[in-house]
Scaffold this motif. Structure first.
Motif, PDB file in Angstrom:
ATOM      1  N   ALA A 163       0.873  -1.006  -0.129  1.00 40.37           N
ATOM      2  CA  ALA A 163      -0.074   0.073  -0.271  1.00 40.37           C
ATOM      3  C   ALA A 163       0.545   1.190  -0.132  1.00 40.37           C
ATOM      4  O   ALA A 163       0.378   2.170  -0.981  1.00 40.37           O
ATOM      5  CB  ALA A 163      -0.645   0.229   1.076  1.00 40.37           C
ATOM      6  N   ILE A 204       2.183   1.895  -3.749  1.00 43.87           N
ATOM      7  CA  ILE A 204       1.978   2.049  -4.877  1.00 43.87           C
ATOM      8  C   ILE A 204       1.497   3.941  -4.544  1.00 43.87           C
ATOM      9  O   ILE A 204       1.496   4.420  -5.478  1.00 43.87           O
ATOM     10  CB  ILE A 204       0.477   1.076  -4.520  1.00 43.87           C
ATOM     11  N   GLU A 205       1.136   3.830  -3.116  1.00 42.03           N
ATOM     12  CA  GLU A 205       1.073   5.286  -2.706  1.00 42.03           C
ATOM     13  C   GLU A 205       1.517   6.296  -3.541  1.00 42.03           C
ATOM     14  O   GLU A 205       1.574   7.566  -3.400  1.00 42.03           O
ATOM     15  CB  GLU A 205       0.546   5.903  -1.208  1.00 42.03           C
ATOM     16  N   GLY A 232       1.642   7.128  -6.750  1.00 42.19           N
ATOM     17  CA  GLY A 232       0.732   7.863  -7.122  1.00 42.19           C
ATOM     18  C   GLY A 232       1.410   9.194  -6.701  1.00 42.19           C
ATOM     19  O   GLY A 232       0.840  10.400  -7.404  1.00 42.19           O
ATOM     20  N   LEU A 269       5.967  -6.471  -5.536  1.00 35.83           N
ATOM     21  CA  LEU A 269       5.217  -6.092  -5.461  1.00 35.83           C
ATOM     22  C   LEU A 269       4.418  -7.441  -6.492  1.00 35.83           C
ATOM     23  O   LEU A 269       2.766  -7.675  -5.761  1.00 35.83           O
ATOM     24  CB  LEU A 269       4.370  -4.948  -6.245  1.00 35.83           C
ATOM     25  N   SER A 314       2.035  -9.116  -8.258  1.00 30.02           N
ATOM     26  CA  SER A 314       0.629  -9.343  -8.385  1.00 30.02           C
ATOM     27  C   SER A 314      -0.255  -7.812  -8.120  1.00 30.02           C
ATOM     28  O   SER A 314      -0.283  -6.922  -9.388  1.00 30.02           O
ATOM     29  CB  SER A 314      -0.490 -10.656  -8.690  1.00 30.02           C
ATOM     30  N   GLU A 315       0.639  -6.900  -7.198  1.00 27.99           N
ATOM     31  CA  GLU A 315       0.287  -5.924  -6.672  1.00 27.99           C
ATOM     32  C   GLU A 315       0.500  -4.813  -8.142  1.00 27.99           C
ATOM     33  O   GLU A 315       0.281  -3.754  -7.656  1.00 27.99           O
ATOM     34  CB  GLU A 315       0.118  -5.613  -5.767  1.00 27.99           C
ATOM     35  N   GLU A 329       0.203  -4.359 -11.339  1.00 32.17           N
ATOM     36  CA  GLU A 329      -0.500  -3.379 -11.902  1.00 32.17           C
ATOM     37  C   GLU A 329      -1.310  -2.829 -10.917  1.00 32.17           C
ATOM     38  O   GLU A 329      -1.814  -1.568 -11.822  1.00 32.17           O
ATOM     39  CB  GLU A 329      -1.744  -5.259 -12.154  1.00 32.17           C
ATOM     40  N   GLN A 330      -1.465  -2.256  -9.401  1.00 33.73           N
ATOM     41  CA  GLN A 330      -2.022  -2.133  -8.768  1.00 33.73           C
ATOM     42  C   GLN A 330      -1.785   0.334  -9.541  1.00 33.73           C
ATOM     43  O   GLN A 330      -1.878   1.162  -9.207  1.00 33.73           O
ATOM     44  CB  GLN A 330      -2.479  -1.751  -7.199  1.00 33.73           C
ATOM     45  N   GLU A 331      -0.228  -0.314  -9.299  1.00 29.20           N
ATOM     46  CA  GLU A 331       0.427   0.288  -9.568  1.00 29.20           C
ATOM     47  C   GLU A 331       1.027   1.451 -10.369  1.00 29.20           C
ATOM     48  O   GLU A 331       0.798   2.725 -10.934  1.00 29.20           O
ATOM     49  CB  GLU A 331       2.400   0.798  -8.575  1.00 29.20           C
ATOM     50  N   ALA A 375      -1.607   0.901 -12.582  1.00 32.16           N
ATOM     51  CA  ALA A 375      -2.824   2.209 -12.842  1.00 32.16           C
ATOM     52  C   ALA A 375      -2.855   3.189 -11.820  1.00 32.16           C
ATOM     53  O   ALA A 375      -3.382   3.906 -12.253  1.00 32.16           O
ATOM     54  CB  ALA A 375      -3.990   1.289 -12.202  1.00 32.16           C
ATOM     55  N   THR A 376      -2.290   3.114 -10.782  1.00 25.87           N
ATOM     56  CA  THR A 376      -2.473   4.447 -10.125  1.00 25.87           C
ATOM     57  C   THR A 376      -1.578   5.524 -10.741  1.00 25.87           C
ATOM     58  O   THR A 376      -1.438   6.999 -10.406  1.00 25.87           O
ATOM     59  CB  THR A 376      -1.556   4.225  -8.082  1.00 25.87           C
TER      60      THR A 376
END
Length: 371
Positions: free
Chosen positions: A282, A285-286, A289, A320, A322-323, A325-327, A329-330
């Protein structure tokens, strides 16, 4: 910015020919996945076979339209041909890199892509020379090229083919802005670096650096660390160099030395203080962003179309999984062209407001006028 993604089995020659025939395309920035051996061979002679200015590098993975790719080649067609300078001898202790740097500022260059051989030993000296020469007046973004095999090899593409142990500086007149964040948190320390030689930390306090690192990390990681599993464990526990009133600079230890040191991507000065860091998905990824927000916070002159390039550390991807992908997207923004970039071995950035640095495990987002 025109782009072509060439998958494994297809030829880069056709894509280059298409770009050469595209109106206003005068240069190609080639981002090549390390698995794309056939593409590397094709591109080795492409510079002498086209009127396009051709430059680029080999990276562990690519970012293509907001998706991480482990194979293929991404060709970015630029309408503004950059001035490309190749710096030689990036491991040569006798080399003065200032002498190799061109005059960019008086000729209106504003943003430069800088790629280095990740396994050259004097990248920090080049970074200092770049900052001494251009200060904060030049926006810089890029990173380390090379392979996760950890073996130095030709990884930088010039008009003369693939080269190693050097750096590429591709300067453009495009306006740009850069955001840099990492998201790793203090876990243990601070430790005073009482012994260091370039990118090798030999002593933390009175103890061999490797012994201190294992004593701290092994209980939390739940495994005994040795030379075979070091990189796999260390991807979650980087070092953080302290800076006054600023986010720490991350240094990625990637192997222990025979005499108890820690070899890192990037120098660690003797006398400095470091923490052992730890992250969670988290926070990373934050932070990515926040880097994107910082890059977009300043409106570029002219307010026209813009491109977003993302140079992110491959070890963040390994952490990360599989996560990641969230980075991605962010960082992506529906208002920009699709997100492109590379997953690098070390990152290089200067936002135009801060000191130019070599980073590890850090997200670098650049927003530039459409090139």
């Amino acid at each position: 910015m025109e782009r072509r993604y060439v998958t494994t089995g297809d030829s880069t020659q056709k894509a280059l020919a298409e770009l050469a025939e595209t109106e206003n395309v005068t240069a190609v920035f080639a981002l090549v996945a390390e698995s794309a051996a056939a593409h590397r061979e094709e591109l080795a002679t492409a510079g002498s076979e086209t009127d396009l200015t051709l430059f680029g590098g080999i990276f562990p993975q690519l970012i293509v339209d907001g998706v991480a790719r482990e194979e293929g080649t991404l060709l970015l067609g630029l309408s503004q041909a950059p001035e490309v300078t190749y710096i030689t001898g990036l491991s040569d202790a006798e080399q003065d890199y200032t002498d190799q740097l061109p005059d960019l500022l008086t000729r209106g260059f504003k943003t430069a892509f800088v790629l280095v051989d990740a396994f050259a030993s004097r990248t920090d000296a080049l970074i200092r020379a770049l900052f001494d020469t251009y200060g904060v007046e030049l926006n810089v973004l890029g990173g380390g090229a090379g392979s996760l095999s950890m073996e130095q090899q030709p990884c930088l593409l010039t008009d003369e083919g693939w080269r190693e142990d050097g750096a590429l500086i591709a300067a453009t007149v495009a306006n740009g802005n850069v955001g840099v964040r990492h998201g790793w948190q203090e876990f243990a320390g601070p430790f005073r670096v009482t012994g260091a030689e370039g990118n090798v930390v030999t002593l933390l306090g009175d103890e061999p650096a490797y012994d201190v690192y294992r004593e701290v990390v092994e209980p939390d990681a739940g495994v005994e660390i040795d030379a075979d599993n070091f990189f796999e464990v260390a991807k979650s526990y980087p070092l953080g160099l302290s800076r006054f009133d600023a986010e720490k600079i991350v240094r990625d230890p990637f192997e222990p030395t025979d005499d108890g040191g820690l070899r890192c991507f990037g120098d660690v000065p003797q006398g400095s203080f470091v923490h052992i860091l730890r992250g969670d998905p988290a926070s990373l990824i934050e932070a990515a962003g926040e880097a994107a927000d910082a890059a977009r916070a300043i409106e570029l002159p002219g307010g026209g179309p813009r491109s977003t390039l993302f140079f992110d550390c491959i070890s963040r991807v390994l952490y990360l999984e599989s996560e990641f992908e969230q980075e991605l997207a962010t960082v992506a923004d529906d208002g920009d062209a699709p997100l492109v970039g590379a997953l690098t071995i070390g990152e290089i950035a200067n936002s135009g407001r801060e000191f130019l640095e070599l980073y590890n495990k850090t997200a670098v987002v650049g927003v530039v006028d459409t090139l």
